[in-house]
Structures are given as C-alpha cells and as structure tokens.
Design a protein around this motif. Structure first.
Motif, PDB file in Angstrom:
ATOM      1  N   ARG A   1      28.276  39.421  48.789  1.00  0.00           N
ATOM      2  CA  ARG A   1      26.907  39.841  49.103  1.00  0.00           C
ATOM      3  C   ARG A   1      26.349  40.710  47.990  1.00  0.00           C
TER       4      ARG A   1
ATOM      5  N   TYR B   1      27.835  34.166  53.944  1.00  0.00           N
ATOM      6  CA  TYR B   1      27.788  33.351  52.728  1.00  0.00           C
ATOM      7  C   TYR B   1      28.864  32.288  52.776  1.00  0.00           C
TER       8      TYR B   1
ATOM      9  N   TYR C   1      23.197  37.414  45.663  1.00  0.00           N
ATOM     10  CA  TYR C   1      24.621  37.125  45.859  1.00  0.00           C
ATOM     11  C   TYR C   1      25.318  37.156  44.501  1.00  0.00           C
TER      12      TYR C   1
END
Length: 225
Positions: free
Chosen positions: A142, A161, A218
């Motif tokens: 993240r 994710y 990200y």
C-alpha cells in the motif's frame, strides 16, 4: 671442345637448380586456428519495468455494464431504465388518515460500490538472471496516498491489493501480495498485473479524480532474486 657428354651434364645441372628453386618457394601457404570462446556472467541482474503514472478513463458505457445489468438505455444520453421485476406484497398501514404501503427501494443490486475490483492489466514486467536463487519475487504494498479527489467528491483506493503474472489478478485479503516465478533470463520477459479495490460511494461528480502529482498509491518491490 665441347662434347655431347658435357653438354648433357650441363643441362642436367640447370634442371637440378630449377627444381631446387621450386622447392624453396612453394606456390601456396595454409594456416588454421581453432578458437573456443567462454563468457562468464559474474553477477545476477534483475530489471523491473513499471509505469510511474496510470490514467484511466471510466466512461458511461463501462459504468452501465457494471451497475445496470438487464437495463435498457433511456432516451436521454447516459440514462438507463431498469426494471427489477415485481415487488413482493407488503402490508399497508394507516396513520393520520393516510394509507402507506412501504416497499424496499429498487436498485440495490449485487455490486458493492464500496469495494469495486479494478484490474490493471500488464502494468509491470521483469527480466532476471542469476542472483541468490533461480526465482524472482515481486511484492505489492500500500502507498501512502490513497484518496483520489475531484472537488468535493473522491474515490478511495481500499487497503486490498492483488498482484499476479499474466493479464489478470485476483483480490484475496489485505496487502501485501506476493508473486514468485522462475528467472526468465535476459531475453525472456515476465509481464504481470495488479488488482485494486475502489470505494466509489463518494464519486458524485464527473471529471478527473486524482491525488497530488508524485503521490504513491501502490508500491512494487523485488524482494528476492
């Protein structure tokens, strides 16, 4: 007086000299050398290719296919008519001279707009050879900035994710996500995808939703090679 015998001896001598000259200077030369080449790659190398910025256009047709299954387009562009079938029977109530029949509002549907998967297909690639092992590991984690703003509206990238090799990636729990694959070599190329989860509940306006330039949504990291 020159005799026949002496003349023959002289001729034989000249012939011997001519033959000796031919032997001393051959008419052609020949040489051959065989070479064996060996190349040593002394260190492992891994190259991660990626896009540092991604711009995505989410048009009305895509949104319609996401939110309006079984609906028909309205007469006004960007509108849809959605018949969700018959409502179940309800018991009406009376109060203050008014009879009220309360139904559940239509249009809830199966989609959770607070967690819409977004697959980013073919957004990273790796070349690799050698290193500590015969495999390469890539991890997604993240970033620090996960709110894309458009005035008073926003799209939030959830803390969920996914990463995978190939064109598709699945979401299965919270980050980080890790993928491992054999080193493809320098001539080979492994290409992969990323999956995000979007919260669209506060996306109430058209226009561009973005974080500040240079913000991180990200992170891709090679953790082992």
């Amino acid at each position: 007086m020159t005799t026949t015998l002496s003349r023959l001896a002289r001729r034989l001598g000249f012939a011997a000299v001519a033959i000796a000259g031919v032997s001393a200077f051959p008419s052609a030369a020949f040489a051959q050398a065989n070479v064996d080449v060996n190349i040593t790659i002394s260190n492992g190398i891994t190259i991660l290719y990626y896009y540092s910025a991604l711009d995505i256009n989410l048009d009305s047709t895509t949104l319609a296919s996401l939110l309006t299954t079984g609906c028909t387009a309205g007469t006004v562009a960007g509108t849809f008519n959605c018949d969700v079938g018959a409502a179940g029977p309800v018991v009406a109530t009376a109060a203050g001279g008014v009879v009220t029949a309360s139904f559940a509002g239509p249009g809830g549907g199966a989609i959770n707009t607070a967690a819409v998967p977004l697959v980013l297909s073919n957004v990273w690639s790796v070349r690799a050879v050698g290193g500590a092992s015969a495999n390469t590991t890539v991890q997604i984690s993240r970033g620090a900035d996960n709110s894309l703003v458009n005035g008073g509206s926003s799209i939030v990238i959830n803390d969920n994710y996914g990463i995978n090799t190939g064109a598709t990636s699945a979401l299965a729990g919270a980050s980080p996500r890790i993928v491992q694959f054999p080193d493809p070599g320098l001539g080979g190329l492994v290409t992969g995808s990323v999956a995000l989860s979007l919260n669209l509940t506060n996306a109430t306006a058209t226009g561009t939703y973005s974080s500040a330039p240079g913000n991180v949504n990200y992170v891709l990291t090679v953790t082992n090679t």
